[in-house]
Design an enzyme around this catalytic site. Sequence first.
Site, mmCIF file in Angstrom:
data_model
loop_
_atom_site.group_PDB
_atom_site.id
_atom_site.type_symbol
_atom_site.label_atom_id
_atom_site.label_comp_id
_atom_site.label_asym_id
_atom_site.label_seq_id
_atom_site.Cartn_x
_atom_site.Cartn_y
_atom_site.Cartn_z
ATOM 1 N N ASN A 1 0.822 -1.201 0.000
ATOM 2 C CA ASN A 1 0.000 0.000 0.000
ATOM 3 C C ASN A 1 0.863 1.262 0.000
ATOM 4 O O ASN A 1 2.086 1.204 0.008
ATOM 5 C CB ASN A 1 -0.969 -0.029 1.185
ATOM 6 C CG ASN A 1 -2.323 0.539 0.839
ATOM 7 O OD1 ASN A 1 -2.415 1.559 0.169
ATOM 8 N ND2 ASN A 1 -3.365 -0.127 1.295
ATOM 9 N N HIS B 1 22.528 1.621 12.484
ATOM 10 C CA HIS B 1 23.717 2.442 12.739
ATOM 11 C C HIS B 1 24.144 2.245 14.188
ATOM 12 O O HIS B 1 23.352 1.812 15.027
ATOM 13 C CB HIS B 1 23.415 3.910 12.446
ATOM 14 C CG HIS B 1 22.956 4.140 11.047
ATOM 15 N ND1 HIS B 1 23.810 4.144 9.967
ATOM 16 C CD2 HIS B 1 21.713 4.318 10.532
ATOM 17 C CE1 HIS B 1 23.119 4.340 8.859
ATOM 18 N NE2 HIS B 1 21.840 4.438 9.171
ATOM 19 N N GLY C 1 -0.946 -1.180 8.787
ATOM 20 C CA GLY C 1 -0.381 0.137 8.517
ATOM 21 C C GLY C 1 0.600 0.580 9.588
ATOM 22 O O GLY C 1 0.492 0.187 10.753
ATOM 23 N N ALA D 1 -1.292 -3.055 13.230
ATOM 24 C CA ALA D 1 -0.927 -1.681 12.879
ATOM 25 C C ALA D 1 -0.086 -1.044 13.976
ATOM 26 O O ALA D 1 -0.357 -1.202 15.162
ATOM 27 C CB ALA D 1 -2.192 -0.856 12.638
ATOM 28 N N LYS E 1 5.043 -8.320 20.010
ATOM 29 C CA LYS E 1 5.069 -9.597 20.726
ATOM 30 C C LYS E 1 3.940 -10.457 20.199
ATOM 31 O O LYS E 1 2.858 -9.959 19.891
ATOM 32 C CB LYS E 1 4.880 -9.373 22.224
ATOM 33 C CG LYS E 1 6.048 -8.653 22.843
ATOM 34 C CD LYS E 1 5.900 -8.572 24.342
ATOM 35 C CE LYS E 1 7.181 -8.071 24.876
ATOM 36 N NZ LYS E 1 7.407 -7.094 25.653
ATOM 37 N N ARG F 1 -1.137 -14.352 20.146
ATOM 38 C CA ARG F 1 -1.885 -15.596 20.008
ATOM 39 C C ARG F 1 -1.508 -16.287 18.707
ATOM 40 O O ARG F 1 -0.913 -15.703 17.817
ATOM 41 C CB ARG F 1 -3.377 -15.386 20.104
ATOM 42 C CG ARG F 1 -4.038 -14.720 18.926
ATOM 43 C CD ARG F 1 -5.560 -14.664 19.171
ATOM 44 N NE ARG F 1 -6.257 -13.969 18.131
ATOM 45 C CZ ARG F 1 -6.813 -14.541 17.068
ATOM 46 N NH1 ARG F 1 -6.737 -15.835 16.881
ATOM 47 N NH2 ARG F 1 -7.454 -13.814 16.170
#
Length: 191
Positions: A84, A114, A141, A159, A179, A182
């Site tokens: 997208n 870096h 997103g 998102a 994390k 499920r």
Amino acid sequence: MMSELEKMKAGLEYCYDDEEIAAIKDNAIMQAERYNNIDPMDKQRQYDTLKEILGSIGDNVWIGKRFSFDNGKNIHIGSNFTGNYNLTILDIREVYIGDNVMIGPNTLITTVGHPITPKGRREHVGMAEPVYIGDDVWLGGNVSILPGVRIGNNVVVGAGAVVTKDIPDNSLALGVPAKVVREIENDIEED
């Protein structure tokens, strides 16, 4: 003695403003601009241009405007891909994306980092690791994928998540840092 480009390709620390490396980035900027200026309704020309710019792509690949990258040739995308709007892939090293992947708007996939010390940053040091994204993955997103991460098959990353570590197959991952919250059923029948 290795050139900075050879160091970069070997996964070693390198100077990112080296002339050879800067030339690759300058070329990527020009290629991204060329892609982003294609008529958005000309899907065939978009696809053909991606085939020229990227390392490899499968069938049915679409990336919305504004697409940005550092090299282009280090990006490998499978079939049935949707990237997208405002997708950024910093492909100093390789980025491998499987089949049937959807990426939400404003997403960053980066292979480069870096030093955390000021001396290294003042010396313009970079280091890069490849990123691997499996099949049937949906990145929501505003997701950020950091260097060296492996995302398994059938994974959803919610998102706004920042993925700093590997995500196993059949997982839903959320948060900063992301994390696994499920397991996701894999309802695709194998042939």
